[in-house]
Design a protein around this motif. Structure first.
Motif, mmCIF file in Angstrom:
data_model
loop_
_atom_site.group_PDB
_atom_site.id
_atom_site.type_symbol
_atom_site.label_atom_id
_atom_site.label_comp_id
_atom_site.label_asym_id
_atom_site.label_seq_id
_atom_site.Cartn_x
_atom_site.Cartn_y
_atom_site.Cartn_z
ATOM 1 N N VAL A 158 0.834 -1.201 0.000
ATOM 2 C CA VAL A 158 0.000 0.000 0.000
ATOM 3 C C VAL A 158 0.874 1.259 0.000
ATOM 4 O O VAL A 158 0.609 2.212 -0.736
ATOM 5 C CB VAL A 158 -0.963 -0.004 1.212
ATOM 6 N N LYS A 159 1.943 1.252 0.807
ATOM 7 C CA LYS A 159 2.859 2.396 0.844
ATOM 8 C C LYS A 159 3.530 2.598 -0.509
ATOM 9 O O LYS A 159 3.663 3.732 -0.981
ATOM 10 C CB LYS A 159 3.924 2.204 1.926
ATOM 11 N N ASP A 160 3.981 1.512 -1.136
ATOM 12 C CA ASP A 160 4.628 1.618 -2.443
ATOM 13 C C ASP A 160 3.668 2.182 -3.481
ATOM 14 O O ASP A 160 4.061 2.990 -4.324
ATOM 15 C CB ASP A 160 5.164 0.263 -2.901
ATOM 16 N N ALA A 161 2.418 1.755 -3.446
ATOM 17 C CA ALA A 161 1.426 2.276 -4.386
ATOM 18 C C ALA A 161 1.207 3.770 -4.156
ATOM 19 O O ALA A 161 1.077 4.535 -5.117
ATOM 20 C CB ALA A 161 0.113 1.516 -4.246
ATOM 21 N N ALA A 162 1.175 4.191 -2.896
ATOM 22 C CA ALA A 162 0.995 5.608 -2.596
ATOM 23 C C ALA A 162 2.192 6.423 -3.058
ATOM 24 O O ALA A 162 2.037 7.519 -3.607
ATOM 25 C CB ALA A 162 0.773 5.807 -1.096
ATOM 26 N N VAL A 163 3.402 5.892 -2.883
ATOM 27 C CA VAL A 163 4.612 6.592 -3.330
ATOM 28 C C VAL A 163 4.622 6.707 -4.856
ATOM 29 O O VAL A 163 4.943 7.762 -5.402
ATOM 30 C CB VAL A 163 5.878 5.870 -2.814
ATOM 31 N N LYS A 201 2.043 6.763 -6.793
ATOM 32 C CA LYS A 201 1.014 7.718 -7.164
ATOM 33 C C LYS A 201 1.523 9.143 -6.966
ATOM 34 O O LYS A 201 1.284 10.014 -7.798
ATOM 35 C CB LYS A 201 -0.249 7.486 -6.330
ATOM 36 N N GLU A 202 2.236 9.389 -5.864
ATOM 37 C CA GLU A 202 2.808 10.710 -5.614
ATOM 38 C C GLU A 202 3.869 11.049 -6.651
ATOM 39 O O GLU A 202 3.942 12.187 -7.121
ATOM 40 C CB GLU A 202 3.420 10.773 -4.215
ATOM 41 N N GLU A 203 4.705 10.081 -7.004
ATOM 42 C CA GLU A 203 5.738 10.317 -8.006
ATOM 43 C C GLU A 203 5.116 10.630 -9.360
ATOM 44 O O GLU A 203 5.603 11.488 -10.090
ATOM 45 C CB GLU A 203 6.660 9.108 -8.114
ATOM 46 N N ALA A 204 4.043 9.924 -9.695
ATOM 47 C CA ALA A 204 3.367 10.173 -10.966
ATOM 48 C C ALA A 204 2.749 11.569 -10.970
ATOM 49 O O ALA A 204 2.757 12.262 -11.985
ATOM 50 C CB ALA A 204 2.307 9.114 -11.217
ATOM 51 N N ALA A 205 2.203 11.984 -9.835
ATOM 52 C CA ALA A 205 1.600 13.313 -9.743
ATOM 53 C C ALA A 205 2.675 14.400 -9.780
ATOM 54 O O ALA A 205 2.455 15.483 -10.311
ATOM 55 C CB ALA A 205 0.767 13.426 -8.479
ATOM 56 N N ALA A 206 3.836 14.106 -9.215
ATOM 57 C CA ALA A 206 4.907 15.093 -9.152
ATOM 58 C C ALA A 206 5.713 15.160 -10.444
ATOM 59 O O ALA A 206 6.406 16.146 -10.676
ATOM 60 C CB ALA A 206 5.832 14.776 -7.975
#
Length: 139
Positions: free
Chosen positions: A107-112, A114-119
């Motif tokens: 779950v943490k990796d998926a959130a990271v 997602k943040e990297e894709a947004a950034a």
């Protein structure tokens, strides 16, 4: 000293640890029931009726039909069946904790990600492209 203690208790890690200990204690009861009520009977069927919880060696005088009878009489016993049950409990708890940590990490990796894709830069905007075309046409 009281203020330092208050600051210590107010830290997030201490509260998280306390919650983990409480949940762990409740989880232990579930695992003990799982081992005693579900796994040991299945192992008993596979091994021909062997019940780990009643396996012991009497180190004193006398003959006892069960571990409970030997303990009630105060006889010194080597209760290796209880140890086997504790090892089974540990292995189950360790495996479940492994699965939980693996799920949390996923779950943490998926959130990271997602943040990297947004950034990540989205590329040039439409205005940038039009300005670039305009500038190249001027040349």
């Amino acid at each position: 000293m009281l203020k330092e203690f208050k600051d210590f208790i107010a830290r997030g890690n201490v509260v998280d640890m306390a919650v983990g200990i409480i949940i762990g204690a409740a989880f232990t009861a579930i695992v003990n029931s799982l081992v005693a009520d579900l796994i040991n009977p299945i192992i008993g069927v596979i091994t021909g009726g062997l019940d780990f919880s009643n396996l012991f060696v009497n180190l004193g005088a006398g003959d006892y039909a069960s571990l409970a009878a030997a303990k009630e009489a105060g006889a010194p016993v080597f209760a290796y069946g209880s140890f086997i049950t504790a090892v089974i409990n540990f292995l189950i708890i360790a495996f479940v904790v492994f699965l939980l940590v693996k799920a949390v990490n996923r779950v943490k990796d998926a959130a990271v990600k997602k943040e990297e894709a947004a950034a990540a830069p989205a590329g040039p905007t439409e205005l940038d492209v039009l300005l670039e075309i305009r500038d190249s046409l001027k040349k």
